[in-house]
Design a protein around this motif. Sequence first.
Motif, PDB file in Angstrom:
ATOM      1  N   UNK A 301      38.805  57.977  49.299  1.00  0.00           N
ATOM      2  CA  UNK A 301      37.589  58.453  49.974  1.00  0.00           C
ATOM      3  C   UNK A 301      37.054  59.723  49.320  1.00  0.00           C
ATOM      4  N   UNK A 302      37.950  60.555  48.767  1.00  0.00           N
ATOM      5  CA  UNK A 302      37.492  61.801  48.152  1.00  0.00           C
ATOM      6  C   UNK A 302      37.170  61.636  46.662  1.00  0.00           C
ATOM      7  N   UNK A 303      37.125  60.382  46.173  1.00  0.00           N
ATOM      8  CA  UNK A 303      36.628  60.139  44.828  1.00  0.00           C
ATOM      9  C   UNK A 303      37.650  60.112  43.721  1.00  0.00           C
ATOM     10  N   UNK A 304      38.934  59.987  44.060  1.00  0.00           N
ATOM     11  CA  UNK A 304      39.964  59.898  43.025  1.00  0.00           C
ATOM     12  C   UNK A 304      40.220  58.429  42.677  1.00  0.00           C
ATOM     13  N   UNK A 305      40.289  58.120  41.381  1.00  0.00           N
ATOM     14  CA  UNK A 305      40.549  56.760  40.944  1.00  0.00           C
ATOM     15  C   UNK A 305      42.002  56.398  41.231  1.00  0.00           C
ATOM     16  N   UNK A 306      42.208  55.349  42.030  1.00  0.00           N
ATOM     17  CA  UNK A 306      43.552  54.928  42.416  1.00  0.00           C
ATOM     18  C   UNK A 306      44.093  53.851  41.474  1.00  0.00           C
ATOM     19  N   UNK A 307      43.344  52.773  41.288  1.00  0.00           N
ATOM     20  CA  UNK A 307      43.759  51.714  40.363  1.00  0.00           C
ATOM     21  C   UNK A 307      42.522  51.070  39.746  1.00  0.00           C
ATOM     22  N   UNK A 308      42.721  50.409  38.621  1.00  0.00           N
ATOM     23  CA  UNK A 308      41.704  49.570  38.006  1.00  0.00           C
ATOM     24  C   UNK A 308      42.185  48.132  38.039  1.00  0.00           C
ATOM     25  N   UNK A 309      41.307  47.236  38.443  1.00  0.00           N
ATOM     26  CA  UNK A 309      41.654  45.814  38.566  1.00  0.00           C
ATOM     27  C   UNK A 309      40.932  45.041  37.464  1.00  0.00           C
ATOM     28  N   UNK A 310      41.716  44.420  36.585  1.00  0.00           N
ATOM     29  CA  UNK A 310      41.146  43.706  35.452  1.00  0.00           C
ATOM     30  C   UNK A 310      41.420  42.215  35.561  1.00  0.00           C
ATOM     31  N   UNK A 311      40.471  41.413  35.109  1.00  0.00           N
ATOM     32  CA  UNK A 311      40.652  39.966  35.159  1.00  0.00           C
ATOM     33  C   UNK A 311      39.379  39.200  34.891  1.00  0.00           C
ATOM     34  N   UNK A 312      38.245  39.724  35.387  1.00  0.00           N
ATOM     35  CA  UNK A 312      36.970  39.060  35.130  1.00  0.00           C
ATOM     36  C   UNK A 312      36.616  39.159  33.642  1.00  0.00           C
ATOM     37  N   UNK A 313      35.915  38.149  33.170  1.00  0.00           N
ATOM     38  CA  UNK A 313      35.499  38.117  31.772  1.00  0.00           C
ATOM     39  C   UNK A 313      34.104  38.683  31.558  1.00  0.00           C
ATOM     40  N   UNK A 314      33.479  39.142  32.622  1.00  0.00           N
ATOM     41  CA  UNK A 314      32.126  39.686  32.507  1.00  0.00           C
ATOM     42  C   UNK A 314      31.855  40.612  33.683  1.00  0.00           C
ATOM     43  N   UNK A 315      30.632  41.117  33.752  1.00  0.00           N
ATOM     44  CA  UNK A 315      30.243  42.106  34.756  1.00  0.00           C
ATOM     45  C   UNK A 315      30.524  41.636  36.184  1.00  0.00           C
ATOM     46  N   UNK A 316      31.086  42.517  36.988  1.00  0.00           N
ATOM     47  CA  UNK A 316      31.282  42.260  38.420  1.00  0.00           C
ATOM     48  C   UNK A 316      29.998  42.624  39.151  1.00  0.00           C
ATOM     49  N   UNK A 317      29.476  41.674  39.912  1.00  0.00           N
ATOM     50  CA  UNK A 317      28.167  41.841  40.543  1.00  0.00           C
ATOM     51  C   UNK A 317      28.231  42.085  42.045  1.00  0.00           C
ATOM     52  N   UNK A 318      29.330  41.684  42.696  1.00  0.00           N
ATOM     53  CA  UNK A 318      29.385  41.765  44.156  1.00  0.00           C
ATOM     54  C   UNK A 318      30.835  41.913  44.600  1.00  0.00           C
ATOM     55  N   UNK A 319      31.055  42.682  45.677  1.00  0.00           N
ATOM     56  CA  UNK A 319      32.402  42.969  46.165  1.00  0.00           C
ATOM     57  C   UNK A 319      32.442  42.914  47.689  1.00  0.00           C
ATOM     58  N   UNK A 320      33.580  42.538  48.237  1.00  0.00           N
ATOM     59  CA  UNK A 320      33.797  42.677  49.683  1.00  0.00           C
ATOM     60  C   UNK A 320      35.298  42.763  49.955  1.00  0.00           C
ATOM     61  N   UNK A 321      35.622  43.252  51.161  1.00  0.00           N
ATOM     62  CA  UNK A 321      37.001  43.452  51.598  1.00  0.00           C
ATOM     63  C   UNK A 321      37.332  42.492  52.737  1.00  0.00           C
ATOM     64  N   UNK A 322      38.617  42.145  52.858  1.00  0.00           N
ATOM     65  CA  UNK A 322      39.077  41.528  54.097  1.00  0.00           C
ATOM     66  C   UNK A 322      39.098  42.601  55.183  1.00  0.00           C
ATOM     67  N   UNK A 323      39.020  42.177  56.422  1.00  0.00           N
ATOM     68  CA  UNK A 323      38.894  43.128  57.527  1.00  0.00           C
ATOM     69  C   UNK A 323      40.096  44.058  57.631  1.00  0.00           C
ATOM     70  N   UNK A 324      41.269  43.586  57.236  1.00  0.00           N
ATOM     71  CA  UNK A 324      42.464  44.437  57.307  1.00  0.00           C
ATOM     72  C   UNK A 324      42.649  45.311  56.070  1.00  0.00           C
TER      73      UNK A 324
END
Length: 447
Positions: A301-324
């Motif tokens: 929340x305070x802007x520190x990078x926690x992890x980077x998730x790699x796997x897509x072969x191109x630009x990520x356009x949209x994101x969402x979370x599960x409720x938990x």
Amino acid sequence: MLNEEAESSTSTRRGEALLHSPTHVAHWTNAKNPPPYGAQHRQEALWEAGGNEALPPRWQQYEGSDGGTLYQDDTFFITSSNRPLPGVRLDYPEDLVVPGCEWHISPLGRSYFVNHNTRTTSWKKPKPERPAGSLTPECIIEGHSECMWSLAYLKASCNVMSASRDGSIRQWKKDGEAVGKPWYSDGGGIATMAVSPDDTMVVCGSADGRLRLWNIKEGSMVGDPWEGHDAAMRCLDWSPDALEIASGSQDGTIRRWNPDTGRQIAPPMKTSHGWVVAVKYSPQGDKFISGGNGAICVWSRDGKLLIEIKGHDDTVTSLCWSEDGVYIFSGSLDGTIRKWRSIDGKELVVLRGHTKLVRSICLTPNERYILSASNDYSVRIWDLETNQPVGDPLLHDDEVFAVAMSPDGKYIASAGSDKKVYVWSLEAALERFEVGVLVLWCHRILF
């Protein structure tokens, strides 16, 4: 040379588009019919003012996220890395939805399309035939004059809100009736918007790089635009506690704002995304994620990078979370939707089925299904228990840029290049799928 550049360009550049309102300059020189099939052209422009050194009417030139030069036809809202000249193919091979078609420009400066299947040409962009018996929307809403980039539902009324490149935000009932008058921004096309958790405010981001806050009940802008970004806005999200708003821009930064003052609450966060195309707070509000070129970034929340998730072969356009907050879902220009474990970024599921870029995703309220909108003119419903698409695609007449789910879980709204909002019944789509499965099962038993 131009065709060689087209073949070496990536789909990232295919998926990018300029957000400024369309140019209103000189009109095309009159031509009743497009050039005939098989016509050969010298690379010699005959449009008004400037010839080969000038862009055709209603075209724009700009820099993509990778620093390359892109050219956009504002009539069709399609982009090429090739400079528009007669005799030069402008699309990428197999980029158009209908196989066997090509995009060219006439000597007089108007885009036209070659169909090798029928050996014909047309001023109209080719679109696939709608299969007989395909599901029809409950309602098609018209009103915007340009494509729509963003949709959002209001919780209490289940009205849908739409934001468009025409610079307006509109509110609609599910039957298509307009609620109040359009809200017009003076900042050019609106690329993104987000509704406050209490349904009282909407924040939008425009081509001029500024944010604007609107009072939903009054239908009026609150205060002055918020300034800070150096390029067009791409994404917005409101924290669950309503205390801050995160914004992402083509300038490569994420900025966080106090919605009460319109001031930034921390220094800009420089990312590795190039353009920041997606940002989303976790439901618990302790983290947020961002996407664009490269990895998905998980931030505290305070802007520190926690992890980077790699796997897509191109630009990520949209994101969402599960409720938990345990899972992250992403859509990408690589045409896939992926599910990740948020704590360590482990890839859990890859959903494949779209034939073109994925623009937007969202979960249903019960999280049984995820919806995706694509440049292949369709919205798809995916069952997260089987990780398979449910039923046939929900079809548009052009590329689909946004999808949203009503809070009551009954309706899907989708919109894009064809300037219309389609409202679909999720129940009808699922029932049709179940009937189809039953018929197939009976056929196998009997035969």
